[in-house]
Design a protein around this motif. Structure first.
Motif, PDB file in Angstrom:
ATOM      1  N   PHE A  65       0.812  -1.217   0.000  1.00  0.00           N
ATOM      2  CA  PHE A  65       0.000   0.000   0.000  1.00  0.00           C
ATOM      3  C   PHE A  65       0.846   1.268   0.000  1.00  0.00           C
ATOM      4  CE2 PHE A  65      -3.068  -3.133   1.535  1.00  0.00           C
ATOM      5  CZ  PHE A  65      -4.157  -2.815   0.739  1.00  0.00           C
ATOM      6  N   THR A  66       1.923   1.263   0.754  1.00  0.00           N
ATOM      7  CA  THR A  66       2.774   2.449   0.807  1.00  0.00           C
ATOM      8  C   THR A  66       3.397   2.745  -0.551  1.00  0.00           C
ATOM      9  OG1 THR A  66       3.259   2.173   3.167  1.00  0.00           O
ATOM     10  CG2 THR A  66       4.826   3.460   1.867  1.00  0.00           C
ATOM     11  N   ALA A  67       3.919   1.706  -1.194  1.00  0.00           N
ATOM     12  CA  ALA A  67       4.542   1.896  -2.501  1.00  0.00           C
ATOM     13  C   ALA A  67       3.528   2.379  -3.531  1.00  0.00           C
ATOM     14  CB  ALA A  67       5.180   0.584  -2.965  1.00  0.00           C
ATOM     15  N   GLN A  68       2.315   1.812  -3.489  1.00  0.00           N
ATOM     16  CA  GLN A  68       1.299   2.187  -4.471  1.00  0.00           C
ATOM     17  C   GLN A  68       0.827   3.625  -4.256  1.00  0.00           C
ATOM     18  OE1 GLN A  68       0.962   0.502  -7.000  1.00  0.00           O
ATOM     19  NE2 GLN A  68      -1.116   0.163  -7.709  1.00  0.00           N
ATOM     20  N   LYS A  69       0.666   4.012  -3.013  1.00  0.00           N
ATOM     21  CA  LYS A  69       0.223   5.381  -2.736  1.00  0.00           C
ATOM     22  C   LYS A  69       1.331   6.399  -3.023  1.00  0.00           C
ATOM     23  CE  LYS A  69      -3.707   4.633   0.259  1.00  0.00           C
ATOM     24  NZ  LYS A  69      -4.454   5.064   1.463  1.00  0.00           N
ATOM     25  N   SER A  70       2.565   6.012  -2.780  1.00  0.00           N
ATOM     26  CA  SER A  70       3.683   6.904  -3.108  1.00  0.00           C
ATOM     27  C   SER A  70       3.766   7.112  -4.614  1.00  0.00           C
ATOM     28  CB  SER A  70       5.001   6.319  -2.581  1.00  0.00           C
ATOM     29  OG  SER A  70       5.002   6.275  -1.176  1.00  0.00           O
ATOM     30  N   PHE A  71       3.551   6.040  -5.372  1.00  0.00           N
ATOM     31  CA  PHE A  71       3.536   6.143  -6.834  1.00  0.00           C
ATOM     32  C   PHE A  71       2.417   7.069  -7.289  1.00  0.00           C
ATOM     33  CE2 PHE A  71       1.791   4.788 -10.922  1.00  0.00           C
ATOM     34  CZ  PHE A  71       2.911   4.844 -11.738  1.00  0.00           C
ATOM     35  N   ALA A  72       1.230   6.899  -6.708  1.00  0.00           N
ATOM     36  CA  ALA A  72       0.080   7.732  -7.075  1.00  0.00           C
ATOM     37  C   ALA A  72       0.356   9.205  -6.771  1.00  0.00           C
ATOM     38  CB  ALA A  72      -1.174   7.263  -6.347  1.00  0.00           C
ATOM     39  N   SER A 146       5.622   7.328   4.636  1.00  0.00           N
ATOM     40  CA  SER A 146       6.780   6.719   5.280  1.00  0.00           C
ATOM     41  C   SER A 146       7.022   5.320   4.731  1.00  0.00           C
ATOM     42  CB  SER A 146       6.553   6.637   6.797  1.00  0.00           C
ATOM     43  OG  SER A 146       7.544   5.853   7.408  1.00  0.00           O
ATOM     44  N   ASP A 147       8.294   4.980   4.515  1.00  0.00           N
ATOM     45  CA  ASP A 147       8.620   3.642   4.032  1.00  0.00           C
ATOM     46  C   ASP A 147       8.804   2.648   5.177  1.00  0.00           C
ATOM     47  OD1 ASP A 147      10.990   4.513   5.087  1.00  0.00           O
ATOM     48  OD2 ASP A 147      12.128   4.435   3.218  1.00  0.00           O
ATOM     49  N   CYS A 148       8.426   3.081   6.388  1.00  0.00           N
ATOM     50  CA  CYS A 148       8.541   2.195   7.549  1.00  0.00           C
ATOM     51  C   CYS A 148       7.389   1.202   7.629  1.00  0.00           C
ATOM     52  CB  CYS A 148       8.588   3.012   8.846  1.00  0.00           C
ATOM     53  SG  CYS A 148      10.059   4.034   9.002  1.00  0.00           S
ATOM     54  N   LYS A 149       6.289   1.502   6.950  1.00  0.00           N
ATOM     55  CA  LYS A 149       5.125   0.623   6.973  1.00  0.00           C
ATOM     56  C   LYS A 149       4.698   0.305   5.553  1.00  0.00           C
ATOM     57  CE  LYS A 149       2.989   1.821  11.402  1.00  0.00           C
ATOM     58  NZ  LYS A 149       1.713   2.214  12.055  1.00  0.00           N
ATOM     59  N   ILE A 150       4.229  -0.938   5.341  1.00  0.00           N
ATOM     60  CA  ILE A 150       3.745  -1.316   4.019  1.00  0.00           C
ATOM     61  C   ILE A 150       2.242  -1.530   3.999  1.00  0.00           C
ATOM     62  CG2 ILE A 150       5.951  -2.301   3.337  1.00  0.00           C
ATOM     63  CD1 ILE A 150       4.839  -5.067   3.886  1.00  0.00           C
ATOM     64  N   VAL A 151       1.607  -1.510   5.179  1.00  0.00           N
ATOM     65  CA  VAL A 151       0.159  -1.572   5.279  1.00  0.00           C
ATOM     66  C   VAL A 151      -0.251  -0.609   6.386  1.00  0.00           C
ATOM     67  CG1 VAL A 151       0.158  -3.492   6.918  1.00  0.00           C
ATOM     68  CG2 VAL A 151      -1.852  -3.111   5.488  1.00  0.00           C
ATOM     69  N   HIS A 152      -1.470  -0.054   6.300  1.00  0.00           N
ATOM     70  CA  HIS A 152      -1.886   1.019   7.207  1.00  0.00           C
ATOM     71  C   HIS A 152      -0.804   2.102   7.190  1.00  0.00           C
ATOM     72  CE1 HIS A 152      -4.326  -2.300   9.350  1.00  0.00           C
ATOM     73  NE2 HIS A 152      -5.059  -1.694   8.439  1.00  0.00           N
ATOM     74  N   GLU A 153      -0.542   2.549   5.965  1.00  0.00           N
ATOM     75  CA  GLU A 153       0.560   3.459   5.675  1.00  0.00           C
ATOM     76  C   GLU A 153       0.485   4.743   6.507  1.00  0.00           C
ATOM     77  OE1 GLU A 153      -2.991   3.855   3.389  1.00  0.00           O
ATOM     78  OE2 GLU A 153      -1.569   2.215   3.455  1.00  0.00           O
ATOM     79  N   THR A 154       1.660   5.312   6.761  1.00  0.00           N
ATOM     80  CA  THR A 154       1.788   6.511   7.587  1.00  0.00           C
ATOM     81  C   THR A 154       2.244   7.681   6.726  1.00  0.00           C
ATOM     82  OG1 THR A 154       2.371   5.182   9.523  1.00  0.00           O
ATOM     83  CG2 THR A 154       2.953   7.516   9.574  1.00  0.00           C
ATOM     84  N   LEU A 155       1.596   8.822   6.906  1.00  0.00           N
ATOM     85  CA  LEU A 155       1.973  10.025   6.186  1.00  0.00           C
ATOM     86  C   LEU A 155       2.860  10.891   7.073  1.00  0.00           C
ATOM     87  CD1 LEU A 155       1.265  11.438   3.407  1.00  0.00           C
ATOM     88  CD2 LEU A 155      -0.279  12.888   4.751  1.00  0.00           C
ATOM     89  N   ASP A 156       4.056  11.185   6.606  1.00  0.00           N
ATOM     90  CA  ASP A 156       4.957  12.097   7.319  1.00  0.00           C
ATOM     91  C   ASP A 156       4.675  13.518   6.829  1.00  0.00           C
ATOM     92  OD1 ASP A 156       6.216  10.039   8.693  1.00  0.00           O
ATOM     93  OD2 ASP A 156       7.708   9.735   7.121  1.00  0.00           O
ATOM     94  N   VAL A 157       4.366  14.409   7.763  1.00  0.00           N
ATOM     95  CA  VAL A 157       3.957  15.772   7.419  1.00  0.00           C
ATOM     96  C   VAL A 157       4.975  16.779   7.928  1.00  0.00           C
ATOM     97  CG1 VAL A 157       2.161  17.527   7.687  1.00  0.00           C
ATOM     98  CG2 VAL A 157       1.522  15.108   7.468  1.00  0.00           C
ATOM     99  N   ASP A 158       5.411  17.649   7.044  1.00  0.00           N
ATOM    100  CA  ASP A 158       6.331  18.725   7.398  1.00  0.00           C
ATOM    101  C   ASP A 158       5.505  19.985   7.636  1.00  0.00           C
ATOM    102  OD1 ASP A 158       8.437  20.464   7.741  1.00  0.00           O
ATOM    103  OD2 ASP A 158       8.917  20.599   5.601  1.00  0.00           O
TER     104      ASP A 158
END
Length: 264
Positions: A65-72, A146-158
């Motif tokens: 999920f993380t990889a797919q959402k990052s791609f999107a 974040s690439d620390c999780k691959i499911v229930h992905e985490t968004l790092d916000v600046d």
């Protein structure tokens, strides 16, 4: 009439979502750009999206999920991004709140959404979901997954975060087999995540964590007040935890076998 100072991109990832994706697309039609990343659906989802005049659809193999959402996220041409799952619906009141937020001069970088979970067409008011919230609206320039999780992905916000008042509608439960399949898939992905973090399989922990998941959601988080649907949801959620440990055990066994096979 919904007006926005800045342009907004709606992003959605899909796999076999016919029956839900149509309503999801309709609910984000106010966005300036709608991009869907499809994981090679086999149920007609891609054909529907391909012919939709307001949608740009891209097919990309699903890794996690993380990889797919990052791609999107990389496909969005606008800074403001509204990220949805295919089974989520933006109500008219939430559309207005999103438009007002994007139109304002806010310095907030990302917004949490609370969600109203739906069991088919009935509301789930408890069962552990009553305090669920996720980032759904944010500036692309200020956030990344974040690439620390691959499911229930985490968004790092600046930057700072806010919460929108209106709830996002989430049709989490289509039918028993669909939800069960989803929980098993999540469990397997969590096992991979745990394996690479060097967490060890434990039979005692498997029983304890699975039992706790059900007890916490059904009793402490008042799932029993949702009646039969609450029992079903809490049972299947705990099944996902059980699957995580079963899969983790398999991964450890495969790793041990590979180690002995390469020993001189």
């Amino acid at each position: 009439m919904i007006t926005k100072k800045e342009k907004l991109t709606a992003l959605i990832i899909t796999y076999n979502e016919m029956g839900y994706i149509e309503k999801c697309i309709d609910s984000v039609s106010f966005a300036d750009e709608i991009i869907v990343v499809d994981s090679y659906s086999t149920d007609g989802t891609f054909d529907f999206l391909k012919d939709h005049p307001k949608v740009k659809v891209i097919q990309n193999p699903f890794e996690n999920f993380t990889a797919q959402k990052s791609f999107a996220l990389k496909q969005a041409t606008n800074d403001w991004v509204l990220f949805l799952d295919a089974d989520e619906i933006v109500s008219t009141s939430l559309q207005m709140e999103i438009a007002e937020t994007v139109s304002s001069d806010t310095e907030i970088a990302a917004f949490w959404f609370y969600r109203q979970f739906m069991f088919k067409n009935e509301k789930l008011n408890y069962s552990g979901w009553q305090t669920d919230k996720n980032y759904r609206l944010f500036r692309k320039s200020k956030a990344s997954f974040s690439d620390c999780k691959i499911v229930h992905e985490t968004l790092d916000v600046d930057g700072t975060s806010g919460i929108l008042k209106e709830k996002l509608i989430h049709y989490c439960y289509k039918n028993h087999e669909d939800y069960k399949g989803k929980m098993l898939k999540y469990g397997r992905l969590k096992a991979i995540e745990s394996f690479y973090r060097e967490k060890k399989y434990s039979f005692a922990m498997m029983i304890a964590k699975t039992s706790w998941k059900f007890f916490n959601h059904y009793i402490l988080r008042l799932g029993f007040l949702d009646g039969k649907k609450g029992f079903i949801i809490c049972h299947l959620n705990s099944l996902g935890v059980l699957e995580r440990y079963k899969e983790l055990k398999k991964l450890e066994q495969k790793n041990e076998l590979a180690y002995y096979l390469v020993m001189p």
